[in-house]
Design a protein around this motif. Structure first.
Motif, PDB file in Angstrom:
ATOM      1  N   UNK A  74     104.786 -99.902 -12.475  1.00 46.67           N
ATOM      2  CA  UNK A  74     105.564-101.063 -12.044  1.00 46.67           C
ATOM      3  C   UNK A  74     105.196-101.368 -10.595  1.00 46.67           C
ATOM      4  N   UNK A  75     104.711-102.588 -10.324  1.00 48.21           N
ATOM      5  CA  UNK A  75     104.331-102.949  -8.972  1.00 48.21           C
ATOM      6  C   UNK A  75     103.030-102.288  -8.557  1.00 48.21           C
ATOM      7  N   UNK A  76     102.738-102.364  -7.265  1.00 48.84           N
ATOM      8  CA  UNK A  76     101.493-101.809  -6.745  1.00 48.84           C
ATOM      9  C   UNK A  76     101.646-100.366  -6.302  1.00 48.84           C
ATOM     10  N   UNK A  77     100.703 -99.905  -5.506  1.00 48.11           N
ATOM     11  CA  UNK A  77     100.730 -98.530  -5.010  1.00 48.11           C
ATOM     12  C   UNK A  77     100.473 -98.531  -3.512  1.00 48.11           C
ATOM     13  N   UNK A  78     100.839 -97.432  -2.872  1.00 47.44           N
ATOM     14  CA  UNK A  78     100.665 -97.275  -1.436  1.00 47.44           C
ATOM     15  C   UNK A  78      99.933 -95.983  -1.169  1.00 47.44           C
ATOM     16  N   UNK A  79      98.907 -96.028  -0.311  1.00 46.16           N
ATOM     17  CA  UNK A  79      98.116 -94.843   0.003  1.00 46.16           C
ATOM     18  C   UNK A  79      98.261 -94.498   1.484  1.00 46.16           C
TER      19      UNK A  79
END
Length: 475
Positions: free
Chosen positions: A345-350
């Motif tokens: 769900x939604x994007x990702x953060x790195x």
């Protein structure tokens, strides 16, 4: 077993419970000493606050309680204070390595042997005493009841002396009370130490299993780690299961986690499996979902690192963090999955997280969340970065030339409190920062750094002058 070290200021949202000894209690007359509410339930007349204005809190406290460095357990709509036999309030004892990582009180009261004490349940908003209980105890600690409801555990140890032939035996009883002082459950165990979490006694059952026994009765449940060199332990500082490279909340509401393929070998992936707490039926697993973009795969399409965490389970979604690659152990990708469909769900953060001797449980791959879960603050190699868990979008991040700030917690209005240093030879500096704009709102002394109640959102601090409770407000 868990090998992380303890750090001075805790992170993350979870409330720890500490091992201890137990109690018995009966209702008592309300105390009428200075600072206590009178028979009419009026707010206590405590000291006047003379400290600096605290962003995120009203200018004046709603109430205060006299008692140098007095402290309390946050039960949502009430505070639990412990009044010792000499009339003084407990300060919040440090007990080994079991202190919660979020900075809240874990063990409020501790003595070597059971002693009489009075539990005061005070209304968060007014300070009025709702109920008092007289108990005999050697430990009073924060815990949670079923479905994460905040509660207090009162322990009392007992010793059966040897008759000359038999060995001396030690046992511990625990009584769990709700926020209104109602007894929720009671149990007794041999020995001097065990943990209580989500209404369950948590005990080690061999190297690879944990035994979960409901305090209020019912069948026990085992949580296991499988695989080569399988090891499974419980960390009360974060209430997580530790399976080596894999970490997750041991119990979260009606679910429990266990670890599959627990190993120290990088080429065998560890998996986190969520199952129904009552039945053991599998509900969700990291093995059944696709890792987020940014996680590096080998020629067979498999992750090169088994390091994975579950950070939160809420509203039918699982918030996860995955190590990018075997040779990049400090870089994590955070992503949210729908439990029912397994889809991201939604994007990702790195982010590449801070790597220092002070790293502790729940530091790498995790973040500090705002109460409404709309913001998260990560402790990265460049300092604080703020992102949105809902869609993975970054809000702001510190730059390399700035002074690194370690995020500690959010206020309900989005003020982010953090800690930084002028340089390695200076004392720590505590800051209040606007969580959405990065604007510095104030520098604060350490004792003015507030904690916030889960239910009302009221903020509170403990100082040499007393215990102060403030309504929350905008920045």
């Amino acid at each position: 077993m868990n090998k992380y070290t303890v750090m001075a200021a805790g992170l993350v949202l979870s409330l720890g419970l500490v091992a201890g000894c137990g109690s018995s209690g009966e209702e008592a007359a309300r105390p009428k000493s200075k600072g206590s509410a009178g028979p009419d339930g009026a707010a206590p007349k405590g000291p006047v606050y003379g400290g600096p204005a605290i962003p995120g809190l009203a200018a004046k406290p709603a109430w205060s309680l006299a008692g140098a460095n007095a402290n309390a357990i946050d039960l949502g709509d009430t505070f639990l204070f412990v009044k010792r036999n000499d009339g003084t309030y407990a300060l919040g004892e440090k007990y080994g390595t079991d202190d919660p990582v979020d900075g809240s009180v874990g063990t409020l009261h501790f003595t070597n042997d059971p002693e009489p004490a009075t539990l005061e349940f005070r209304d968060v908003k007014t300070g009025a005493v709702r109920k008092t209980l007289k108990v005999t105890t050697d430990r009073v600690a924060a815990t949670t009841w079923h479905d994460g409801v905040r509660a207090v555990a009162v322990f009392a140890g007992a010793t059966t002396e040897s008759d000359g032939l038999s060995a001396e035996k030690k046992s511990t009883s625990v009584t769990v009370y709700g926020s209104d002082g109602t007894e929720l459950g009671k149990a007794e165990r041999e020995g001097e130490k065990f943990h209580v979490h989500e209404g369950h006694i948590v005990e080690q059952d061999g190297d690879a299993s944990l035994k979960l026994t409901p305090v209020d009765g019912g069948p026990a449940r085992k949580v296991t780690c499988t695989g080569q060199l399988a090891s499974c332990s419980y960390d009360p500082r974060s209430n997580e299961i530790d399976g080596g490279q894999a970490h997750a909340p041991l119990i979260t509401g009606k679910y429990a986690f266990h670890v599959e393929n627990a190993t120290t070998y990088e080429d065998e992936q560890e998996q986190l499996v969520m199952s129904e707490l009552a039945t053991g039926k599998k509900v969700w697993s990291t093995a059944d979902v696709s890792p987020p973009a940014g996680v590096k795969l080998d020629d067979d399409g498999e992750r090169t690192s088994g390091a994975v965490r579950v950070l939160d389970v809420r509203d039918g979604r699982v918030l996860t963090a995955w190590v990018v690659a075997a040779f990049e152990p400090d870089t994590w990708v955070t992503a949210t999955y729908d439990i029912a469909t397994g889809k991201q769900v939604g994007g990702s953060t790195t982010y590449t997280y801070a790597d220092s001797p002070h790293d502790t449980v729940s530091t790498e791959g995790t973040s500090v969340f705002s109460p409404d879960r709309t913001l998260a603050a990560a402790d990265t190699e460049n300092g604080t970065a703020v992102w949105q868990p809902g869609d993975g979008k970054e809000v702001w991040a510190q730059k390399e030339e700035e002074k690194d700030m370690k995020p500690l917690r959010f206020s309900p209005s989005g003020v982010l409190y953090g800690i930084t240093s002028e340089d390695q030879f200076e004392e720590d500096v505590y800051l209040a920062v606007d969580g959405r704009t990065k604007k510095v709102l104030a520098k604060l002394p350490e004792e003015s750094l507030p904690l916030f109640t889960e239910g009302s959102g009221y903020g509170y601090i403990s100082t040499e002058k007393g215990f102060f409770v403030f309504p929350s407000t905008g920045a």
